[in-house]
Write a protein that holds these residues in place. Sequence first.
Motif: not given
Lengths: 641, 218
Positions: A448-449, A452-453, A456, A472, A475-476, A479, A483, A488, B10, B13, B83
């Motif tokens: 994510h960090d 993802g960044a 983004l 995008r 990114l999805e 994610r 997951r 779980k 960021l 952003i 995010i």
Amino acid sequence: MRLRLQRPWSRPPARWAARWAACGLLLAGLALMAQVQAQPAPVLEIDRAEVAVGDEAQFPQGVATEPRALPDDWARWRGGAAGAVWYRVRFDAPDATLPALYLERVCSRVELHLNGQLLHRAGHAGRPGSRACQPPQLVDLPPALLRPRGNLLDLRVQGQPLAQVASRRHVGSLSALAVGPHEALAARHARALTLQVGVPQAVSATLLLMGGFMFVLGWLHRAESHLAYFGALSAGWALVEARRWLPDLPLAPAAAEFLQSALLAFVTLAAVQFLLRHARHRSPALGRWMALQCALMPASMVLAGAGRLHAVTGAWVLLFALEVAAAAVFHLRLRRRQHGQLPRPAAALLGLVGAALAIDLLARRFALPGALVDAAQLVVPLALVVVGLRLVQRHGQALQASEASRVHLEGRIREATAEIERNFRQLSELRVEQVTQQERKRIAADLHDDLGAKLLTIVHTSDDPRISALAREALEEMRLSVRGLTGKPVRLGDALGDWRAELMARLAQSGIEGEWEAPDELPQTLTARAYVQTTRILREATSNIIKHSGASRCAIRCAIAEGDLQLVVQDNGRGIPMEVDGRLDRGHGMASMKHRAKQMQGQCLVESGPGYGTVIRLTLPLDRATAAPPLGRGPADSMTH
Amino acid sequence: MTHILLLEDLPEIRSWLRSLVLQVFPGAQVSEAARVHDALELISAVRFDLALIDLGLPDGSGVDVVTRLRDRQPEAQAVIVTIHDDDEHLFPALQAGAFGYILKEQPREMITEQLQRISQGEPPLSPSIARRVMAHFSAKAKPQAAPADLLPHVSLTERESEVLLRVAKGYTLPEIGVQLGLSRHTIADYVKQIYRKLNVSSRAEAALEAQRLGLFGR
């Protein structure tokens, strides 16, 4: 499981067998005695004799004789005098080919002269002997020495005066005589021998063996010390009785009396300690006194001298009897207190033994019928044998019980060990899972960090809308992957809610009328992976409809059939063109949808025709796609922190 | 004049968000911060009407900023911009008092629309968030939970529960409005109320927990 040593409602057969055996033994003894009483017919019973006192080698001449009834007992008329006594009887030769004389009892030694000829000697006249009384004697009378009438039978009896013996039974004495055919008397002799020597010998041997065995048993098991005392008691009693059945040993009569009496102190110690310890009572003070008594008694006898042996031992024996009686009463009271009721068999046996001992005690002082005394003397050793067998049986039972409980305990230990191992395994599995989970979370956070960044930034800084859209989507995807990595298990109902919200919102945004149909109660769960893959397939299908189909309506139906999750996505668009489908289309992502379904052991079928819209049928086996949530970490749990 | 706090680490952003915010609220005064520390300082200095707060920041979590803002400036509206779309990240922020969330990667027009809705009192509510809210309140309803006199009794009304249940099943707010025969505005009010109750209840719970741990009452 509880083990019981005693089961009152189901007595072990061995116990009964021991009782019956004991009863049988007693009955046999009584029957034997009854037979002794029966008199064979042609036998001459002699119950009177001329008595003369004198140490001569022949019947004393010129001394006053005195007629006396037989059996004769010196304690009645001789007082403390020692020395030989001559008995003379006259009889006519019996009508038999092999005549014999039967002498049931004589104390201590006898010489038999027939018509002046020395015929038989019981106990060596010139040598001291350990026997107090001789066993029953059967002497053949040589016909050559017999006269038809007026035969003279002289018996020279050497014995102990009352003062020098412990028991009146050991005083110099002569029983009645019987003259008759050998055969008739032989049976009588054999019976008396059995009763007076054989049986005591057998019982004493048994007592010695059993006593020794039990002494060792009690010695080895200190918690069962009463067994050792019982062993000592049995062996001691056998030794006390030894003078009756041992061969004549070269031992002075006084010494033999002394030893026999001294043994009584030891036997008393063993009896009292056995009774107390068997009732789980220990008394060091009493133990010291009993030991002291063992030394005091011989010392007092030595101090008093041989002349007062009878008086001194009489007093001691009375004291011993009282001690044993007190111990027996105490024993019964203790056991009654422990078990809530009187142990009847033990009480009965102790009563019997007490009666026998009382008879024995009286016989020491007074003249009692010989048969009664003989029977009483059998009771104690027989009782000891019975008790011994019972104790060994109890010991065996206890051993068995402890063995059983040991086996049980071992089983419990094995179970506990297995339980510990299982717990440990579960713990380590849990630990591994926790560590894995932490690691997954770390990876997810990193994704994510960092990724993802950056994605983004591309989404929002790229001038090219295509690149922006791709970023995008990436990114999805990321994610969703995260997951799948960390998620779980998801309840199927929740998953349907998520899908509905997302798909219906997207359809609505694109101006497509959406229709959703799903069952209400769905307890099944999906693994995070199955959830993610299905989400991708549905997203792809919806994207296709929005981008390519030109449909105005879309229906999504969900059902559970035969353990499968069935999802049907149907639109009323223009359908997928043949040529596109034939080339396993790229733009429509059908191939990847089918691939994802296959990964979940499922199936994705696409039915389409130009003008007929498209139907996508997704079938997932729930038993594979779902997984029972791990213990204590159900989806409900994950919501509450 | 609208005063807006923008917390985002960021730079690209952040500037993108700034332009977006200025598009929705023309003429607003935007204070930017890249760290939790800076944001907290700004909160104690400036009164804000709206705060856009990122969750994952180099020196901490945006949840702390939400909490501080709720304490110091209850009237300010905190919106999470993140995010992370999973309720595990979002729920604590909502409990702390955030009034909705926006996913950063969405197209500009969608974000502006969401921002407008939130500022008009129409916060978003996803099925998974709805489920967590339901779980939160049903756990509190259990008898062994906090004694009533220690905790301000916050519970959902039947209607609010009904709305939550439907959201959890994947119905959109307009659909629920149709199903319950209520206006879109009323449904939005319910959602707003649910957010408020979640915050109040969570705060009371946190206070009780602190008391239980012996932080108070010395």
